[in-house]
Design an enzyme around this catalytic site. Structure first.
Site, PDB file in Angstrom:
ATOM      1  N   ASN A   7       0.877  -1.167   0.000  1.00  0.00           N
ATOM      2  CA  ASN A   7       0.000   0.000   0.000  1.00  0.00           C
ATOM      3  C   ASN A   7       0.917   1.220   0.000  1.00  0.00           C
ATOM      4  OD1 ASN A   7      -1.830   1.987   0.425  1.00  0.00           O
ATOM      5  ND2 ASN A   7      -2.790   1.061   2.230  1.00  0.00           N
ATOM      6  N   ARG A  87      -2.436  -2.017  -3.612  1.00  0.00           N
ATOM      7  CA  ARG A  87      -3.685  -1.286  -3.400  1.00  0.00           C
ATOM      8  C   ARG A  87      -3.650  -0.024  -4.280  1.00  0.00           C
ATOM      9  NH1 ARG A  87      -4.960   3.235   0.773  1.00  0.00           N
ATOM     10  NH2 ARG A  87      -7.150   3.524   0.308  1.00  0.00           N
ATOM     11  N   HIS A 176     -13.249   2.565  -0.133  1.00  0.00           N
ATOM     12  CA  HIS A 176     -13.300   1.490   0.869  1.00  0.00           C
ATOM     13  C   HIS A 176     -13.904   0.210   0.275  1.00  0.00           C
ATOM     14  CE1 HIS A 176     -13.680   4.648   4.330  1.00  0.00           C
ATOM     15  NE2 HIS A 176     -12.415   4.287   4.199  1.00  0.00           N
ATOM     16  N   ARG A 237     -13.311  15.123   8.055  1.00  0.00           N
ATOM     17  CA  ARG A 237     -14.057  15.493   6.840  1.00  0.00           C
ATOM     18  C   ARG A 237     -15.519  15.755   7.168  1.00  0.00           C
ATOM     19  NH1 ARG A 237     -12.144  10.332   4.031  1.00  0.00           N
ATOM     20  NH2 ARG A 237      -9.950  10.744   3.672  1.00  0.00           N
ATOM     21  N   GLU A 380      -8.325  -5.481   4.854  1.00  0.00           N
ATOM     22  CA  GLU A 380      -8.174  -5.111   3.441  1.00  0.00           C
ATOM     23  C   GLU A 380      -6.949  -5.775   2.822  1.00  0.00           C
ATOM     24  OE1 GLU A 380      -9.043  -1.028   4.982  1.00  0.00           O
ATOM     25  OE2 GLU A 380      -9.477  -0.661   2.881  1.00  0.00           O
TER      26      GLU A 380
END
Ligand code: AMP
Length: 396
Positions: A7, A87, A176, A237, A380
């Site tokens: 990643n 990823r 996601h 956010r 993940e």
């Protein structure tokens, strides 16, 4: 099969080595190009490397990591991996599944740079380096957006002039996806159902958060949009808001686009309301009487509830709701409050079971709840490893 999962971010690279579905090595290369760059490696639960060392580039970092993997005997040769899974945040409309890396795939990821300016170039750096260091190993890209490519047009389009979709790719992509897909598959197994007949609402609640409506195993809507800013209230956010607020603030305060971008992405959400973005800290602030902390929590739960309600409406039948991510897996109060008073939708928690702390996938709904509620730890990296194995096997 031995799979390396990478990643790559703009200044860091996380890596993990899997033997089939078991990970035995994980590592982090951080602050690439900075003064305090460092590498750490955990081998079978023991920290075997933890070193500040000059790392000027992704190539340097991965070269150093590769030398450690050889030294530690994880591999005898860098070409020993059966595949390397990368990823990739944005696959745009090109990719609805993991892909073997080819020149065409690289070109497409490059062309999506305007949609993921920080992430996609960093992922490509990672791919270029592994092509050099491990020239005989196939590279596979696994996209955060791929799972959401099944969302129908009426759900992914924004009601803007159509040319912005055609010319600029303005639409909902969602993120996601790897996590939503992973927990949906686990949920299907827990219900002893074929994934292709599973209807679920999956809530990935971490520092970033998103909800997905899954019908017959496929994503049909998700809360994040063109970017990860839309949807739930997150750590920093804002999530959904009236877009005219931006025009208003720009005219009234003179903010330019970059300042507004920073405000909405880095200074809003839970942090914007109460000054903190770690849920544990916010809970303790609220317990000591901080009213803004309590307000931030109430807003957070309320937004989740609105999404559960709207996704229940579009799905009709909901087999299960899944909580995952740092908050979803660990914060029993957030789960309880987000599901509070949803009996009319068939959702009822087992309060005692919900309050228990366990690191395994489990049911937290009461026996008479029509909709099962699960807590499922996401993974993940494992999902990327499994998809990489699949692509490599099919390409042989
Ligand atoms: P993630 O981005 O998935 O790593 O999740 C990060 C979020 O999970 C942060 O807001 C943390 O405060 C939250 N989190 C982690 N552990 C706990 C916990 N035990 N209770 C509440 N929130 C937690």
């Amino acid at each position: 099969m031995k799979i390396l999962v990478l990643n790559s971010g703009s200044s860091s690279v996380k890596f993990q080595v899997f033997e089939d579905d078991i990970s035995f090595v994980s590592g982090l290369i951080e602050q690439i190009g900075e003064e305090n760059s460092a590498i750490s490696i955990i081998l079978r639960d023991e920290k075997v490397v933890d070193k500040q060392i000059e790392i000027k580039s992704h190539f340097d970092g991965l070269q150093i990591a590769a030398n450690y993997l050889l030294e530690l005997g994880v591999v005898k040769d860098l070409n020993e991996f059966d595949g390397i899974g990368h990823r990739v945040v944005h696959g745009g409309e090109y990719f609805n599944k993991a892909m073997l890396v080819t020149d065409d795939v690289i070109e497409k990821i490059e062309s999506l740079q305007p949609l993921a300016p920080l992430h996609n170039p960093a992922h490509l750096d990672g791919i270029r380096v592994t092509k050099k260091l491990n020239p005989l190993v196939p590279n596979v890209v696994v996209f955060d957006t791929a799972f959401h490519q099944s969302i129908p047009a009426h759900a992914y389009m924004y009601a803007l002039p159509y040319k912005f979709y055609e010319e600029d790719g303005v639409r909902k992509y969602g993120f996601h996806g790897t996590s939503h897909h992973f927990v949906a598959k686990v949920a299907a197994r827990m219900l002893q159902k074929d994934i292709n007949s599973l209807n679920a609402i999956t809530l990935h609640l971490g520092n970033g958060g998103s909800v997905t409506a899954i019908e017959n195993g496929k994503s049909i809507d998700t809360s994040m949009g063109l970017t990860p800013l839309e949807g739930l209230i997150m750590g920093t956010r804002s999530g959904d808001l009236d877009p005219a607020i931006l025009f208003y603030l720009s005219r009234k305060k003179g903010y330019d686009i970059n300042e507004l971008d920073k405000i909405l992405n880095k200074q809003s959400g839970l942090k914007g309301i109460c000054g903190a973005n770690d849920m544990r800290e916010i809970h303790s602030m609220a317990e000591s009487g901080d009213k803004k902390a309590q307000l931030a929590l109430d807003m957070f739960y309320y937004r989740i509830k609105k999404y559960i309600g709207s996704y229940s409406a579009i799905l009709g039948r909901v087999d299960c709701i899944v909580f995952t991510g740092g908050i979803g897996e660990n914060d029993d109060i957030a789960r309880l409050e987000s599901c509070h008073n949803l009996e009319n939708l068939g959702i009822k928690l087992n309060v005692e079971e919900n309050a228990l702390r366990k690191k395994v996938a489990r049911e937290i709904s009461s026996d008479d709840s029509l909709v099962k509620v699960f807590v499922i730890p996401t993974n993940e990296e494992l999902e990327i490893a499994l998809q990489t194995q699949e692509v490599v096997k099919n390409s042989r």
